[in-house]
Design a protein around this motif. Structure first.
Motif, short mmCIF file in Angstrom:
data_model
loop_
_atom_site.label_atom_id
_atom_site.label_comp_id
_atom_site.label_asym_id
_atom_site.label_seq_id
_atom_site.Cartn_x
_atom_site.Cartn_y
_atom_site.Cartn_z
N LEU A 1 -1.78 13.56 -0.97
CA LEU A 1 -1.54 12.32 -1.71
C LEU A 1 -1.58 12.63 -3.20
N LYS A 2 -0.54 12.26 -3.92
CA LYS A 2 -0.51 12.47 -5.36
C LYS A 2 -1.20 11.35 -6.11
N ARG A 3 -1.35 10.21 -5.49
CA ARG A 3 -2.09 9.10 -6.11
C ARG A 3 -2.76 8.31 -5.00
N ALA A 4 -4.02 7.98 -5.21
CA ALA A 4 -4.82 7.36 -4.16
C ALA A 4 -4.33 5.95 -3.82
N ASP A 5 -3.83 5.22 -4.81
CA ASP A 5 -3.44 3.84 -4.55
C ASP A 5 -2.18 3.75 -3.67
N ALA A 6 -1.56 4.91 -3.39
CA ALA A 6 -0.42 4.89 -2.47
C ALA A 6 -0.87 4.47 -1.07
N LEU A 7 -2.12 4.75 -0.71
CA LEU A 7 -2.63 4.36 0.60
C LEU A 7 -2.58 2.85 0.78
N GLU A 8 -2.94 2.12 -0.28
CA GLU A 8 -2.91 0.67 -0.18
C GLU A 8 -1.48 0.16 -0.06
N GLN A 9 -0.57 0.78 -0.79
CA GLN A 9 0.83 0.36 -0.72
C GLN A 9 1.45 0.64 0.65
N ILE A 10 0.99 1.72 1.29
CA ILE A 10 1.53 2.08 2.61
C ILE A 10 1.28 0.96 3.61
N ASN B 1 13.21 -8.47 -0.29
CA ASN B 1 11.77 -8.56 -0.03
C ASN B 1 11.30 -7.54 1.00
N LYS B 2 11.99 -6.40 1.07
CA LYS B 2 11.55 -5.33 1.93
C LYS B 2 10.68 -4.37 1.14
N LYS B 3 9.61 -3.90 1.76
CA LYS B 3 8.76 -2.86 1.18
C LYS B 3 9.19 -1.54 1.82
N VAL B 4 9.74 -0.64 0.99
CA VAL B 4 10.44 0.53 1.51
C VAL B 4 9.64 1.81 1.33
N MET B 5 9.49 2.55 2.42
CA MET B 5 8.98 3.91 2.36
C MET B 5 10.17 4.85 2.56
N MET B 6 10.38 5.76 1.60
CA MET B 6 11.52 6.68 1.67
C MET B 6 11.03 8.09 1.98
N ALA C 1 11.85 8.13 -6.06
CA ALA C 1 11.14 7.53 -7.19
C ALA C 1 11.26 6.01 -7.19
N SER C 2 12.34 5.48 -6.65
CA SER C 2 12.55 4.02 -6.67
C SER C 2 11.87 3.32 -5.51
N ALA C 3 11.52 4.05 -4.46
CA ALA C 3 10.91 3.43 -3.28
C ALA C 3 9.48 2.99 -3.59
N ASP C 4 8.97 2.06 -2.79
CA ASP C 4 7.60 1.61 -2.96
C ASP C 4 6.62 2.74 -2.66
N VAL C 5 6.92 3.52 -1.64
CA VAL C 5 6.15 4.73 -1.32
C VAL C 5 7.15 5.82 -0.96
N ALA C 6 6.98 7.01 -1.53
CA ALA C 6 7.92 8.11 -1.30
C ALA C 6 7.19 9.28 -0.65
N ILE C 7 7.85 9.88 0.35
CA ILE C 7 7.28 11.02 1.07
C ILE C 7 8.25 12.20 0.99
N ALA C 8 7.76 13.33 0.51
CA ALA C 8 8.54 14.57 0.51
C ALA C 8 8.21 15.32 1.78
N VAL C 9 9.23 15.62 2.57
CA VAL C 9 9.05 16.16 3.93
C VAL C 9 9.23 17.67 3.94
N GLY C 10 8.34 18.35 4.67
CA GLY C 10 8.50 19.78 4.95
C GLY C 10 8.66 20.62 3.69
N ASN C 11 9.62 21.53 3.74
CA ASN C 11 9.86 22.43 2.62
C ASN C 11 10.74 21.75 1.57
N ALA C 12 10.27 20.65 1.04
CA ALA C 12 11.05 19.88 0.08
C ALA C 12 11.17 20.64 -1.24
N THR C 13 12.21 20.32 -1.99
CA THR C 13 12.38 20.92 -3.31
C THR C 13 11.30 20.40 -4.24
#
Length: 792
Positions: A491-500, A681-686, A698-710
């Motif tokens: 987690l890069k920021r703790a408050d992302a847990l609440e947004q999830i 009114n959708k809360k989006v996880m990308m 960067a625009s999503a409410d919560v962003a996840i970089a998967v696997g061997n991401a750049t």
């Protein structure tokens, strides 16, 4: 009477010279002409509220500020601006690194000041990143005037460079380590000393010796209170000056209430002291904030690696036909460059001559090479796999597509909202109630002539001290983050847990996210008169000489020698094996007609125009993709946003619980699709992994970089999956919900404890030592409840 410290920066004033400015209706003294000039600029622009809202003193201003302003004019040089200023049609845009930012009030001041300047269209300040995105009209204002405006209010702006941000975070980290280290060392010493006294481990000692121990504990606790805990006091003071309260307010009251009570007990040589509770409280809260800071620092280190995707050199074709090496950033439109096999394409351009397969995976996330020929567009940073291209430059390196994506990412990150902590909102009312009750308690017992009125009031403050409330959120978040780290989730920021916990829509990229990002053989077919084993061995031998990514699908022992091997860009490969000529690639290249085949093949093996074998080579789903999506689909809408063709996307998602699947999208179109979902009114996880996913992440409410991401995708993401398991995502969501539940339970317990203990404290039945035991027990219960996250 002359003030000893500068009102602007807090440094000592000059005893021989006087620099004064009227701020907030009072004459304030400054240490130098620079601070005086900055303060006057802030006042003259009607932004005095900055001094009320700031939580840290400003940095000392430049004494020779006028000379510095003159030097800023160099940034108006068009040649110099080519390095970092972007043309947005009628406007110009730049990313600035900001020096001198100390708190959120600085970001507010910069935005307010620049917004008032004629010609500036947009200002977005990211305080945590110490970065600003500024858009302006060049016909109305020059860049040097923008930088001068910043300088006049005490900040330095310079073109963004990732290494500068890394250095800035390291400076902050050193301060954190000093405060945390001091608190940790002193906490151990005070705990050992005071625990021995409380439990009589020293035996029957004299009163003088006991008082000596109290003085030692006071001496050890004082630097913890005055230095390590200073972060909380400044924040609390500024919150109160702005007529609000935050979590720093109850923390400050807890620390100073207990500290003052301890000093009084030590001086009067009566009652108990609670220095170990103070040290422990400060240490635990500092530890939580330090962990959050480290996650941001790690993100800054990733950001510093983004420049590896920007090409450095190029081979330029001169008018006389000769070639010379030059820096990629020196190329201009209409220059001609030569790209050889295996070389990185230096800039965006148009192919004039040649044909080659180009690997655009670092840009598009798609691993299937794209065939480029005359009039095709190529992009800087992509790799020419085979063949030689002659390219006419259409955009400078600064305006290359990879740079545009990074700028779009920065713009999206600047506008990303921040989640508010539930405990912060609740404490606003909780603290006010505690203060009022303490005041009424002191007044009542003083009016009735009780000599212990002060101690009773201290008992109220200590017993109802919001230690448990202060630990409710950080302890749960710390445990949740520790559990996720063990599972390879960063987690890069703790408050992302609440947004999830608010997410109702999950958007996914296809290649590299849903799929493995590697080619494999899905189906194969062999002619009736052909030995399938020998045909496979021939295919393996041919592909072993190829550098095409599809060749990785034909793995095995090479049993045949290949001679006369050749590569035809965009077609296939050919070679001689055991005296026979074989071709392998597309149907047209192999000169065969595959219509009657029982499989949908895309790679063919032929000899002398006769079809030997056919293979359906494709990227495949991750092993856990179906299971993961089935789990996510229970409570979320699933959307696939891909740069691959719509046909491939449809085939891949046919068996998946996806409500919408869109292919052929550019990075900008992905960005807009997420914005469109959010407007509904959708809360989006990308979830994504490529450079092309950075803006939408960067625009999503919560962003996840998967696997061997750049690294670019990791920079834009809030969560990074260090492993290669998609099943980590349901675990992440489950842990987020559990953490939210624990936070609510902790806050509920804190309130319940205070409601139970308060009548005993107010009535005088609870002595201070009992109050601190109750306070500590309350905190232990909260921490223990939070640690249950580690075992579930």
């Amino acid at each position: 009477m002359k003030e000893t410290n500068c009102y602007h920066c807090g440094l000592p004033n000059d005893d021989d010279k006087c620099y004064e400015t009227v701020v907030l209706g009072a004459t304030r003294q400054m240490c130098c002409p620079g601070c005086q000039a900055v303060a006057e600029a802030i006042v003259n622009n009607g932004l005095e509220d900055y001094y009320q809202f700031r939580t840290e003193p400003a940095q000392k201003s430049d004494d020779s500020i006028l000379d510095t302003l003159d030097r800023l004019k160099v940034y108006d040089d068009p040649t110099l601006q080519d390095e970092f200023v972007y043309d947005e049609g009628q406007h110009k845009q730049i990313q600035l690194t900001l020096e001198g930012i100390t708190c959120a009030a600085c970001g507010w001041l910069i935005e307010k000041q620049l917004a008032k300047v004629n010609g500036i269209q947009q200002v977005a300040v990211n305080v945590q990143e110490r970065r600003a995105l500024v858009t302006w009209s060049e016909s109305k204002i020059k860049l040097s005037q923008i930088l001068s405006t910043l300088k006049r209010i005490g900040y330095s702006g310079s073109p963004f460079h990732p290494d500068e941000h890394e250095a800035s975070y390291k400076r902050e980290e050193k301060v954190f380590i000093k405060k945390l280290g001091l608190a940790g060392i002193m906490t151990m010493q005070v705990m050992m000393l005071m625990t021995g006294l409380y439990f009589d481990w020293f035996g029957a000692i004299e009163l003088e010796t006991r008082q000596y121990f109290y003085w030692v504990a006071l001496t050890l606790t004082t630097p913890v209170v005055l230095y390590s805990g200073s972060t909380f006091y400044v924040g609390a003071a500024k919150a109160l000056s702005a007529r609000t309260v935050n979590m720093d307010v109850p923390v400050t009251i807890a620390i100073f209430g207990t500290y003052i009570a301890g000093i009084r007990s030590t001086l009067l040589e009566q009652g108990e002291v609670y220095f170990e509770s103070i040290c422990m409280f400060i240490f635990l809260l500092l530890l939580s904030r330090f962990l959050e800071h480290r996650s941001r620092h790690r993100a800054a280190q990733i950001s510093a690696n983004m420049m590896q995707y920007i090409p450095v050199s190029a081979t330029k074709l001169l008018p006389d036909g000769s070639m010379s090496e030059c820096l990629a950033k020196q190329l201009k439109p209409n220059d001609v460059v030569v790209i050889k096999p295996g070389a990185t394409i230096p800039v965006d351009g148009l192919v004039e001559e040649g044909s080659a397969s180009v690997d655009e995976s670092m840009l598009t996330g798609e691993f299937d090479p794209v065939v480029k020929h005359a009039k095709s567009t190529v992009y800087g940073g992509t790799i020419c796999r085979d063949g030689t291209l002659t390219v006419t430059v259409t955009h400078t390196l600064k305006n290359a597509l990879v740079n545009q994506i990074m700028r779009l990412q920065a713009s999206a990150m600047a506008s990303k909202p921040k989640a508010a902590q539930l405990a912060d909102e609740f404490s606003r009312y909780f603290v006010s109630a505690v203060l009022l009750i303490a005041l009424l308690t002191y007044s009542y017992w003083t009016y009735n002539g009780n000599a212990d009125a002060f101690w009773i009031t201290i008992s109220v403050l200590v017993a109802t001290c919001p230690c448990a409330l202060g630990l409710a959120t950080p302890s749960a978040l710390t445990c949740a983050m520790a559990k996720l780290n063990k599972q390879g989730i960063l987690l890069k920021r703790a408050d992302a847990l609440e947004q999830i916990t608010t997410i109702n829509t999950v958007a996914l990229d296809k290649t590299g996210t849903l799929t493995q990002g590697k080619f494999n053989i899905k189906q194969d077919w062999y002619a009736d008169t052909v030995d399938s084993t020998k045909a496979w061995e021939i295919a393996v031998a041919l592909e072993s000489r190829s550098e095409h990514p599809i060749a990785n699908a034909f793995s095995g022992n090479v049993l045949h020698r290949v001679s006369q091997f050749s590569v035809t860009p965009g077609g296939g490969i050919s070679g001689e094996i055991n005296g026979a000529n074989f071709t392998m690639g597309s149907a047209a290249f192999c000169e065969i007609s595959p219509e009657s085949l029982p499989i949908s093949a895309n790679v063919y093996l032929a000899t002398d125009g006769k079809l030997v074998a056919a293979f359906q080579v494709s990227d495949s789903l991750r092993k856990d993709a179906k299971t993961t999506l089935d789990a996510l689909a229970v409570h979320h809408d699933l959307v696939v946003l891909s740069g691959d063709t719509q046909q491939n996307v449809n085939e891949l998602t046919a068996s998946l619980p996806v409500s919408m699947a869109m292919g052929g999208l550019t990075p900008e179109q992905k960005f807009e699709e997420v914005r469109l979902l959010q407007s509904r009114n959708k809360k989006v996880m990308m979830m994504g992994d490529g450079i092309n996913d950075a803006p939408v992440l960067a625009s999503a409410d919560v962003a996840i970089a998967v696997g061997n991401a750049t690294d670019v995708a990791k920079t834009a993401a809030d969560v990074i999956l260090l492993g290669d398991q998609l099943l980590s995502v349901p675990l992440l969501i489950e842990t987020a919900h559990k953490a939210k539940t624990k936070i609510r339970q902790n806050i509920g317990w804190s309130v319940l404890y205070n409601l139970i203990i308060l009548p005993f404290a107010v009535s005088g039945l609870l002595s201070p030592w009992m109050a601190v035991v109750g306070m500590s027990l309350s905190s232990i219960i909260v921490v223990t409840n939070s640690t249950r996250l580690l075992s579930k």
